[in-house]
Scaffold this motif. Structure first.
Motif, short mmCIF file in Angstrom:
data_model
loop_
_atom_site.label_atom_id
_atom_site.label_comp_id
_atom_site.label_asym_id
_atom_site.label_seq_id
_atom_site.Cartn_x
_atom_site.Cartn_y
_atom_site.Cartn_z
N PHE A 299 27.77 -18.28 -43.03
CA PHE A 299 29.17 -18.59 -42.76
C PHE A 299 29.98 -17.31 -42.54
O PHE A 299 30.93 -17.29 -41.76
CB PHE A 299 29.76 -19.41 -43.92
CG PHE A 299 29.27 -20.82 -43.96
CD1 PHE A 299 29.34 -21.64 -42.84
CD2 PHE A 299 28.73 -21.35 -45.13
CE1 PHE A 299 28.88 -22.95 -42.87
CE2 PHE A 299 28.27 -22.66 -45.16
CZ PHE A 299 28.34 -23.46 -44.03
N CYS A 300 29.60 -16.23 -43.23
CA CYS A 300 30.25 -14.94 -42.98
C CYS A 300 29.96 -14.45 -41.57
O CYS A 300 30.86 -13.96 -40.87
CB CYS A 300 29.75 -13.89 -43.97
SG CYS A 300 30.29 -14.10 -45.69
N VAL A 410 33.81 -22.29 -51.55
CA VAL A 410 33.98 -20.98 -50.91
C VAL A 410 34.77 -21.11 -49.61
O VAL A 410 35.73 -20.36 -49.37
CB VAL A 410 32.60 -20.33 -50.66
CG1 VAL A 410 32.76 -19.06 -49.83
CG2 VAL A 410 31.91 -20.02 -51.98
N LEU A 411 34.40 -22.07 -48.77
CA LEU A 411 35.08 -22.22 -47.48
C LEU A 411 36.51 -22.72 -47.66
O LEU A 411 37.41 -22.33 -46.90
CB LEU A 411 34.30 -23.19 -46.59
CG LEU A 411 32.91 -22.73 -46.15
CD1 LEU A 411 32.22 -23.83 -45.35
CD2 LEU A 411 32.99 -21.45 -45.33
N ALA A 415 39.98 -18.19 -46.42
CA ALA A 415 40.05 -18.35 -44.97
C ALA A 415 39.23 -17.31 -44.23
O ALA A 415 38.91 -17.49 -43.05
CB ALA A 415 41.51 -18.26 -44.52
N GLU A 416 38.89 -16.23 -44.91
CA GLU A 416 38.14 -15.15 -44.27
C GLU A 416 37.01 -14.70 -45.18
O GLU A 416 37.23 -14.31 -46.33
CB GLU A 416 39.06 -13.97 -43.97
CG GLU A 416 38.36 -12.81 -43.27
CD GLU A 416 39.29 -11.62 -43.05
OE1 GLU A 416 38.77 -10.53 -42.73
OE2 GLU A 416 40.51 -11.78 -43.21
N VAL A 439 30.37 -9.51 -50.44
CA VAL A 439 31.25 -10.17 -49.48
C VAL A 439 32.70 -9.91 -49.83
O VAL A 439 33.06 -9.65 -51.00
CB VAL A 439 31.00 -11.69 -49.43
CG1 VAL A 439 29.57 -12.00 -49.01
CG2 VAL A 439 31.32 -12.35 -50.77
N GLY A 440 33.53 -9.96 -48.80
CA GLY A 440 34.97 -9.94 -48.99
C GLY A 440 35.51 -11.35 -48.87
O GLY A 440 35.10 -12.11 -47.98
N LEU A 441 36.41 -11.74 -49.78
CA LEU A 441 37.00 -13.07 -49.81
C LEU A 441 38.50 -12.92 -49.67
O LEU A 441 39.16 -12.37 -50.56
CB LEU A 441 36.64 -13.79 -51.11
CG LEU A 441 35.16 -13.87 -51.47
CD1 LEU A 441 34.96 -14.40 -52.89
CD2 LEU A 441 34.40 -14.73 -50.48
#
Length: 449
Positions: A299-300, A410-411, A415-416, A439-441
């Motif tokens: 998804f990333c 997570v999704l 949003a990013e 990951v960056g959230l």
């Protein structure tokens, strides 16, 4: 292990080159219908050598799967193993009554004749994973009686609560190592809760389980085997103690139910109970960890697909299927033939060792359109990531339940999603792993934009 040695073709280092693999042809037993074209055979051997033993093959196995499938889809390799890479061939082999699991046949081609003296290999060989009917039928029947949909559904609230607990610090920090801080502790917590392992003890099992899983690797080295032996000793001691505790004090858990379940008047033995604990916890934690990690990474890497799921939650089921198809947590499974069997038009002799390449089958262009594209709207039927036939994964519902909680969380909250550091793969082929996924959230309801 001083007197025990891996066979020459397994080596004692991980530096097997294509040339070394190809020159082993003299020691491999010939197949009755093995390909004779030296060009395609060499291409298949070269692709397999890169897949098993090169860093490049571990980073990009799918290019090697494609080359194998295009060169010789039913390939009698110079390691003596028949390698299957097409969807129909893999699916048919896993379902065939002429294909089974003879652990002695498979191990004899990998190790010296005294392989059972190794705690890890002996433990692997005595697992339900390597049994055939009628013994497998008996064990699977008992597992199915306690591994019910209702029992797993009772853990849904626990799963949701654990996802919230584990995701909160990542959200506060705007990201982090989502593999080790969410995708690892969640499945281990869930399967520990299910089986009856105290939550505070569950983390002790992670590294021993990882070390033991090396026994599934075709490129296993002597050092790997030493670590796996140590892990097997630890796990045997732990699960033996757990069974004794549950025999003294039952709980509302799967192990207690297994202790009390009878089949035709007989109950599981002490050794069988300990093995069941190991099989369920190892399979239910290790593979689910990388199923969830792979999904978040995908998804990333494909924000357009993440947006589709955000916009239409009804796509979640297809998205889960696509994660499993595109990058499954287990890439290959071993089998043996009970008698001569035709696979993909090739006569494979009885007593042969097979390696069914699940990940390759899931990218077969004759089964899936544009197979190298990650597409959450895909609706072409199931992949075979959970296996097929009598040995298919008994815990697939539990794995999906966790994906159904993690991916929307997570999704929906962020949003990013971005990968902030390149993932570092571990030297595994059958069960590919990464050391971490940073990951960056950003944005959404999880953090400030």
């Amino acid at each position: 292990m001083t007197t025990q040695k891996l066979t020459t073709q397994k080596l004692t280092t991980q530096k097997l080159t294509t040339q070394k693999l190809t020159t082993q042809n003299a020691t491999a037993p010939p197949g009755p219908a093995a390909p004779t074209d030296p060009v395609t055979t060499h291409a298949a051997n070269e692709a397999l050598a890169e897949l098993l033993f090169s860093p490049e093959g571990r980073v990009d196995p799918y290019a090697r799967y494609r080359r194998l499938r295009e060169a010789v889809p039913v390939h009698h390799s110079t390691m003596g193993v028949w390698v299957l890479t097409r969807y129909d061939d893999v699916n048919d082999a896993l379902r065939s009554r002429q294909v089974g699991k003879d652990v002695r046949t498979f191990m004899a081609g990998r190790f010296t004749g005294t392989w059972e003296q190794h705690p890890a290999l002996g433990k692997l060989g005595s697992s339900m994973l390597w049994t055939n009917p009628p013994e497998h039928t008996r064990l699977r029947r008992i597992v199915n009686r306690v591994f019910t949909t209702n029992r797993m559904a009772a853990h849904q609230e626990f799963i949701r609560r654990r996802v919230d607990e584990l995701l909160a610090p990542l959200a506060d920090a705007g990201g982090g190592d989502i593999c080790n801080d969410l995708c690892f502790p969640l499945p281990l917590s869930v399967v520990a809760q299910l089986v009856g392992v105290p939550q505070e003890e569950a983390p002790l099992l992670r590294e021993p389980i990882r070390d033991f899983q090396r026994t599934f690797e075709l490129g296993m080295t002597a050092a790997d085997l030493r670590q796996a032996d140590d892990a097997a000793d630890f796990l045997d001691d732990y699960y033996g103690d757990l069974v004794r505790r549950k025999q003294q004090h039952r709980g509302d858990d799967l192990l207690s139910a297994l202790i009390d379940t009878e089949d035709e008047g007989e109950r599981l033995s002490f050794a069988e109970l300990a093995q069941m604990c190991h099989m369920i916890i190892a399979a239910g934690s290790e593979t689910t960890t990388y199923f969830l990690t792979n999904g978040i990474r995908l998804f990333c890497e494909h924000p357009d697909q993440a947006d589709l799921v955000r916009a239409d939650p009804g796509l979640l089921g297809r998205a889960i299927d696509e994660v499993l198809r595109f990058d499954p947590p287990a890439h290959m499974v071993p089998r043996t033939t009970n008698e001569t069997v035709e696979i993909g038009g090739v006569a494979v002799p009885g007593g042969a060792r097979l390696m069914a390449m699940i990940a390759a089958a899931n990218r077969d262009p004759t089964r899936f359109r544009d197979p190298d594209t990650f597409d959450v709207t895909r609706d072409e039927g199931p992949s075979i990531s959970f296996g097929a036939g009598i040995h298919s994964c008994a815990g697939w519902r539990l794995a999906r339940m966790q994906a159904e909680a993690v991916f929307p969380a997570v999704l929906g909250r962020f949003a990013e999603l971005t990968v902030t550091r390149p993932p570092r793969p571990r030297p595994r082929v059958a069960f590919p792993q990464v050391e971490a996924l940073h990951v960056g959230l950003r944005g959404g309801s999880g953090t400030a934009a």
